[in-house]
Design an enzyme around this catalytic site. Structure first.
Site, PDB file in Angstrom:
ATOM      1  CG  HIS A   1      21.301 -24.880  49.149  1.00 18.06           C
ATOM      2  ND1 HIS A   1      20.640 -24.307  50.210  1.00 18.06           N
ATOM      3  CD2 HIS A   1      22.374 -24.100  48.904  1.00 18.06           C
ATOM      4  CE1 HIS A   1      21.297 -23.226  50.591  1.00 18.06           C
ATOM      5  NE2 HIS A   1      22.358 -23.083  49.812  1.00 18.06           N
TER       6      HIS A   1
ATOM      7  CB  SER B   1       7.448 -23.223  42.644  1.00 26.24           C
ATOM      8  OG  SER B   1       8.784 -23.061  43.006  1.00 26.24           O
ATOM      9  CG  ASN B   2      11.911 -26.583  43.548  1.00 29.29           C
ATOM     10  OD1 ASN B   2      12.495 -26.949  42.532  1.00 29.29           O
ATOM     11  ND2 ASN B   2      12.229 -25.463  44.194  1.00 29.29           N
TER      12      ASN B   2
ATOM     13  CG  ASP C   1      21.775 -25.923  52.935  1.00 25.58           C
ATOM     14  OD1 ASP C   1      20.749 -26.554  52.639  1.00 25.58           O
ATOM     15  OD2 ASP C   1      21.764 -24.743  53.317  1.00 25.58           O
TER      16      ASP C   1
ATOM     17  CG  LEU D   1      15.657 -33.187  57.950  1.00 29.43           C
ATOM     18  CD1 LEU D   1      16.165 -34.147  56.871  1.00 29.43           C
ATOM     19  CD2 LEU D   1      14.161 -33.350  58.146  1.00 29.43           C
TER      20      LEU D   1
ATOM     21  CG  ASN E   1      17.795 -29.792  50.655  1.00 24.79           C
ATOM     22  OD1 ASN E   1      16.641 -29.366  50.617  1.00 24.79           O
ATOM     23  ND2 ASN E   1      18.827 -29.009  50.951  1.00 24.79           N
TER      24      ASN E   1
END
Ligand code: GRF
Length: 234
Positions: free
Chosen positions: A110, A18-19, A152, A94, A108
């Site tokens: 989060h 969805s992002n 993160d 990664l 990214n």
């Protein structure tokens, strides 16, 4: 005719996407030139394909080892030579060498007010802290950050927050945060593409335009000192 932006983006996903969809539909200053997934059947791939974007799912089983699977995905990304690599729900850790080669060109999203609640199940853990924590959480939200070697982590670019409600369930809270994600992420990527957000001399930097827009949209820019703790402090 509208100008075709030069700035190119590759989006990495693992599932729903969805992002990724929001990034594609809100692209103003960038072009999404590829959507890659570490699973062949990620639902998010079909939206990208329908939008005429190259979308490839990499089968883990066919790759044999995890190392080979990652190597194939990275080769796919780097063959497209994007200006920015965007992780939108990409659930594979990664390799350090990939992060090093693409220093400060990977971002990214989060679902927490980082550095709080790194990792999985953030909505459940935030609600638990809201109800039982020593320092009760009163807010939740999402963060977009440049990617560093640890999961993160990396310089936080921008955050969006919402209050936690007494009536919240994990699902309700997740849905509200997802709405924020869909606004915050394309805003950040458009601003990076327009050079209104960047990384210089070990810091995230913002143009006056980006700072004004962030204030208008209620986005927080920790690099400018607008830090949210998310907890009740009194
Ligand atoms: C989002 O909550 C994102 O913050 C996290 O993974 C989820 C992906 O959702 N990293 P979607 O695939 O974009 O719908």
């Amino acid at each position: 005719m509208p100008r075709t932006p030069d700035f190119t983006v590759v989006v990495l996903i693992s599932g729903r996407g969805s992002n990724c969809q929001s990034l594609i539909s809100h692209a103003r200053n960038y072009r999404v030139i590829g959507v890659l997934s570490n699973t062949v059947d990620a639902p998010g791939l079909s939206y990208a394909r329908d939008a005429g974007i190259e979308a490839v799912g990499f089968a883990r089983r066919e790759a044999g080892s995890l190392a080979e699977h990652k190597r194939q995905i990275y080769a796919g990304v780097e063959a497209l030579r994007p200006d920015l690599i965007v992780l939108a729900g990409f659930m594979q850790i990664l390799e350090q060498s990939f992060v090093e080669r693409n220093h400060r060109t990977i971002v990214n999203i989060h679902p927490s007010i980082l550095p709080k609640f790194k990792g999985l199940n953030t909505h459940r853990r935030v609600l638990q802290a809201y109800r039982e924590g020593d320092t009760p959480e009163i807010e939740h939200g999402c963060s977009v950050h440049y990617v560093d070697y640890a999961v993160d982590s990396g310089p936080i670019i921008a955050q969006a927050v919402c209050p936690i409600r007494e009536s919240d369930t994990e699902e309700r809270l997740a849905a509200r945060v997802l709405q924020l994600e869909h606004k915050l992420f394309p805003w950040v990527v458009n601003a990076i593409a327009a050079d209104d957000i960047g990384y210089r001399a070990d810091a995230v930097v913002f143009s006056p335009k980006a700072a004004a827009e962030a204030a208008e949209y209620n986005f927080f820019l920790p690099g400018r000192g607008a830090v949210r703790t998310g907890s009740r402090t009194t």
